[in-house]
Design a protein around this motif. Structure first.
Motif, PDB file in Angstrom:
ATOM      1  N   VAL A 138     -34.801  29.682  -1.133  1.00  0.00           N
ATOM      2  CA  VAL A 138     -34.412  28.340  -1.555  1.00  0.00           C
ATOM      3  C   VAL A 138     -35.243  27.872  -2.752  1.00  0.00           C
ATOM      4  O   VAL A 138     -34.748  27.119  -3.601  1.00  0.00           O
ATOM      5  CB  VAL A 138     -34.494  27.330  -0.386  1.00  0.00           C
ATOM      6  CG1 VAL A 138     -33.527  27.724   0.719  1.00  0.00           C
ATOM      7  CG2 VAL A 138     -35.907  27.183   0.146  1.00  0.00           C
ATOM      8  N   LEU A 139     -36.496  28.305  -2.841  1.00  0.00           N
ATOM      9  CA  LEU A 139     -37.299  27.948  -4.015  1.00  0.00           C
ATOM     10  C   LEU A 139     -36.694  28.541  -5.279  1.00  0.00           C
ATOM     11  O   LEU A 139     -36.643  27.886  -6.329  1.00  0.00           O
ATOM     12  CB  LEU A 139     -38.738  28.432  -3.834  1.00  0.00           C
ATOM     13  CG  LEU A 139     -39.601  27.621  -2.877  1.00  0.00           C
ATOM     14  CD1 LEU A 139     -40.901  28.360  -2.573  1.00  0.00           C
ATOM     15  CD2 LEU A 139     -39.898  26.228  -3.443  1.00  0.00           C
ATOM     16  N   ARG A 162     -35.802  18.408  -6.421  1.00  0.00           N
ATOM     17  CA  ARG A 162     -35.509  19.820  -6.185  1.00  0.00           C
ATOM     18  C   ARG A 162     -36.156  20.313  -4.891  1.00  0.00           C
ATOM     19  O   ARG A 162     -35.549  21.076  -4.127  1.00  0.00           O
ATOM     20  CB  ARG A 162     -35.996  20.657  -7.367  1.00  0.00           C
ATOM     21  CG  ARG A 162     -35.208  20.431  -8.659  1.00  0.00           C
ATOM     22  CD  ARG A 162     -35.882  21.135  -9.830  1.00  0.00           C
ATOM     23  NE  ARG A 162     -35.222  20.879 -11.091  1.00  0.00           N
ATOM     24  CZ  ARG A 162     -34.286  21.667 -11.626  1.00  0.00           C
ATOM     25  NH1 ARG A 162     -33.920  22.758 -10.985  1.00  0.00           N
ATOM     26  NH2 ARG A 162     -33.732  21.365 -12.782  1.00  0.00           N
ATOM     27  N   MET A 163     -37.388  19.861  -4.629  1.00  0.00           N
ATOM     28  CA  MET A 163     -38.054  20.267  -3.387  1.00  0.00           C
ATOM     29  C   MET A 163     -37.333  19.681  -2.176  1.00  0.00           C
ATOM     30  O   MET A 163     -37.230  20.330  -1.124  1.00  0.00           O
ATOM     31  CB  MET A 163     -39.515  19.825  -3.396  1.00  0.00           C
ATOM     32  CG  MET A 163     -40.430  20.659  -4.274  1.00  0.00           C
ATOM     33  SD  MET A 163     -40.370  22.436  -3.916  1.00  0.00           S
ATOM     34  CE  MET A 163     -40.650  22.456  -2.142  1.00  0.00           C
ATOM     35  N   SER A 164     -36.843  18.464  -2.325  1.00  0.00           N
ATOM     36  CA  SER A 164     -36.093  17.857  -1.235  1.00  0.00           C
ATOM     37  C   SER A 164     -34.817  18.646  -0.959  1.00  0.00           C
ATOM     38  O   SER A 164     -34.430  18.852   0.203  1.00  0.00           O
ATOM     39  CB  SER A 164     -35.758  16.400  -1.576  1.00  0.00           C
ATOM     40  OG  SER A 164     -35.083  15.772  -0.505  1.00  0.00           O
ATOM     41  N   GLY A 184     -32.695  10.896 -10.763  1.00  0.00           N
ATOM     42  CA  GLY A 184     -33.960  11.296 -11.367  1.00  0.00           C
ATOM     43  C   GLY A 184     -33.921  12.609 -12.109  1.00  0.00           C
ATOM     44  O   GLY A 184     -34.957  13.062 -12.607  1.00  0.00           O
ATOM     45  N   LEU A 185     -32.749  13.238 -12.213  1.00  0.00           N
ATOM     46  CA  LEU A 185     -32.658  14.535 -12.866  1.00  0.00           C
ATOM     47  C   LEU A 185     -32.154  14.391 -14.302  1.00  0.00           C
ATOM     48  O   LEU A 185     -31.308  13.544 -14.592  1.00  0.00           O
ATOM     49  CB  LEU A 185     -31.715  15.458 -12.097  1.00  0.00           C
ATOM     50  CG  LEU A 185     -32.139  15.831 -10.671  1.00  0.00           C
ATOM     51  CD1 LEU A 185     -31.091  16.724 -10.033  1.00  0.00           C
ATOM     52  CD2 LEU A 185     -33.494  16.510 -10.665  1.00  0.00           C
ATOM     53  N   VAL A 193     -28.057  21.293 -10.036  1.00  0.00           N
ATOM     54  CA  VAL A 193     -27.659  20.809  -8.715  1.00  0.00           C
ATOM     55  C   VAL A 193     -26.163  21.019  -8.503  1.00  0.00           C
ATOM     56  O   VAL A 193     -25.724  21.411  -7.414  1.00  0.00           O
ATOM     57  CB  VAL A 193     -28.041  19.330  -8.535  1.00  0.00           C
ATOM     58  CG1 VAL A 193     -27.436  18.762  -7.247  1.00  0.00           C
ATOM     59  CG2 VAL A 193     -29.556  19.174  -8.487  1.00  0.00           C
ATOM     60  N   ARG A 194     -25.363  20.755  -9.538  1.00  0.00           N
ATOM     61  CA  ARG A 194     -23.927  21.022  -9.427  1.00  0.00           C
ATOM     62  C   ARG A 194     -23.675  22.494  -9.094  1.00  0.00           C
ATOM     63  O   ARG A 194     -22.849  22.820  -8.244  1.00  0.00           O
ATOM     64  CB  ARG A 194     -23.206  20.652 -10.726  1.00  0.00           C
ATOM     65  CG  ARG A 194     -23.122  19.174 -11.008  1.00  0.00           C
ATOM     66  CD  ARG A 194     -22.062  18.876 -12.060  1.00  0.00           C
ATOM     67  NE  ARG A 194     -22.314  19.566 -13.316  1.00  0.00           N
ATOM     68  CZ  ARG A 194     -22.985  19.058 -14.344  1.00  0.00           C
ATOM     69  NH1 ARG A 194     -23.496  17.840 -14.243  1.00  0.00           N
ATOM     70  NH2 ARG A 194     -23.136  19.740 -15.456  1.00  0.00           N
ATOM     71  N   ASP A 195     -24.396  23.377  -9.786  1.00  0.00           N
ATOM     72  CA  ASP A 195     -24.222  24.809  -9.536  1.00  0.00           C
ATOM     73  C   ASP A 195     -24.627  25.172  -8.108  1.00  0.00           C
ATOM     74  O   ASP A 195     -23.976  26.005  -7.459  1.00  0.00           O
ATOM     75  CB  ASP A 195     -25.052  25.618 -10.538  1.00  0.00           C
ATOM     76  CG  ASP A 195     -24.511  25.533 -11.958  1.00  0.00           C
ATOM     77  OD1 ASP A 195     -23.351  25.092 -12.121  1.00  0.00           O
ATOM     78  OD2 ASP A 195     -25.241  25.893 -12.896  1.00  0.00           O
ATOM     79  N   ILE A 196     -25.705  24.552  -7.618  1.00  0.00           N
ATOM     80  CA  ILE A 196     -26.153  24.820  -6.247  1.00  0.00           C
ATOM     81  C   ILE A 196     -25.096  24.369  -5.244  1.00  0.00           C
ATOM     82  O   ILE A 196     -24.778  25.080  -4.280  1.00  0.00           O
ATOM     83  CB  ILE A 196     -27.501  24.130  -5.980  1.00  0.00           C
ATOM     84  CG1 ILE A 196     -28.617  24.805  -6.794  1.00  0.00           C
ATOM     85  CG2 ILE A 196     -27.840  24.148  -4.488  1.00  0.00           C
ATOM     86  CD1 ILE A 196     -29.908  24.017  -6.824  1.00  0.00           C
TER      87      ILE A 196
END
Length: 322
Positions: A138-139, A162-164, A184-185, A193-196
């Protein structure tokens, strides 16, 4: 009347499988000191199909975060039903399916990112080998592997987001609930985040998230629900929602000049041999008939679709009407 999707939970043939069901949920807050109670949720109802990305939209104060807190069990509701994977949302079987990312995460600042994931992994009952393996995965997925050994207090807001997200993914959840994950991004972080989210969908994960970044919602969501004043105002695919706002059409034709037309036109443009006009939906058929009568050739007729933002603003205006 708000438009909502309803479902049957009898498991019969042809019934869609829902990963998340929220049915007629009510929540009231009592501020005390003789102040009026706040009706945060007023019969909220929607369903999220397994494997889809579902966006939850609405203005500040609409009840989005309250709904998410109810889904995750952070707050109790007065009435209604919430199910995760067919289980009551407070049941251990439902909790095991859930991964949650808060809009404003609070962490122990002295921990490093890797220590944070170990802490959450132990809370989830994961063994050390799995925690180590999943932490690395996940990191890397949230692009924080190079910062995993820094104290959390030294990370920027975007890095903390990202850590959250990493801790929400740690337990390989079937349902991923994200409260304002883009907050905040920077643009690069939003893209990541969209890709994730899309990658999780590809793995079969159901993703439910709230956001104010409407272009992101339009890009990645299969369906959305719009919450206003504690009620679901509308729900459906982005295409279905904005299609209802096709109040005008654009027509391109040859063989006549727009000035000769009797049909009321909103705007006109002439370029070369072709003419382009915009007409209100109520006059669409009138325009088609008139062009046929004068032997002009209709080249194209295209509905003018509003954006999801236009649709939202229209819903806000309805709510504000006296």
């Amino acid at each position: 009347m708000p438009e909502v999707y309803t479902s049957s939970s009898d498991g019969g043939a042809g019934v869609a499988e829902y990963e998340l069901t929220v049915r007629d949920v009510h929540k009231t807050f009592d501020p005390g000191l003789l102040r009026r109670k706040i009706h945060a949720l007023r019969g909220v109802t929607f369903e999220v199909e397994r494997g889809e990305v579902f966006g939850f939209l609405g203005p500040n104060g609409a009840g989005k975060t309250t709904t998410i807190k109810a889904i995750t069990g952070i707050i109790a509701v007065e009435s209604g039903r919430i199910e995760i994977g067919g289980h009551a949302h407070a049941a251990p079987a439902a909790k095991r399916r859930l991964g949650f990312m808060s809009e404003n995460p609070y962490f122990y600042n002295h921990l490093t990112g890797r220590e944070l994931l170990r802490f959450y992994g132990e809370l989830l009952g994961m063994d050390r080998d799995r925690i180590r393996r999943r932490s690395g995965e996940v990191l890397e997925r949230v692009a924080m592997q190079d910062h995993a050994d820094r104290p959390l207090r030294s990370l920027s807001k975007g890095m903390l987001q990202r850590m959250s997200l990493a801790q929400a993914l740690l337990g390989s959840p079937q349902l991923l609930v994200l409260d304002e994950p883009m907050s905040g991004l920077d643009p690069l972080g939003r893209r990541d985040v969209r890709d994730i989210i899309l990658a999780e969908k590809g793995r079969g994960t159901t993703v439910f998230f709230s956001s104010h970044v409407i272009p992101d919602v339009e890009t990645i969501c299969d369906r959305v629900a719009i919450l206003i004043a504690g009620r679901v105002r509308a729900a459906g695919s982005v295409h279905e929602l904005v299609a209802r706002r096709a109040e005008m059409y654009e027509a391109t034709f040859v063989g006549t000049d727009p000035e000769r037309l009797r049909t009321p036109l909103v705007s006109t443009h002439v370029g070369g041999d072709a003419s382009w006009v915009r007409v209100e939906s109520d006059h669409r058929d009138e325009l088609i008939r008139e062009l046929a009568t004068i032997d002009a050739r209709l080249v194209s007729l295209t509905p003018v679709r509003s954006s999801l933002e236009d649709f939202l603003l229209g819903q806000f205006a309805i709510e504000e009407e006296p």
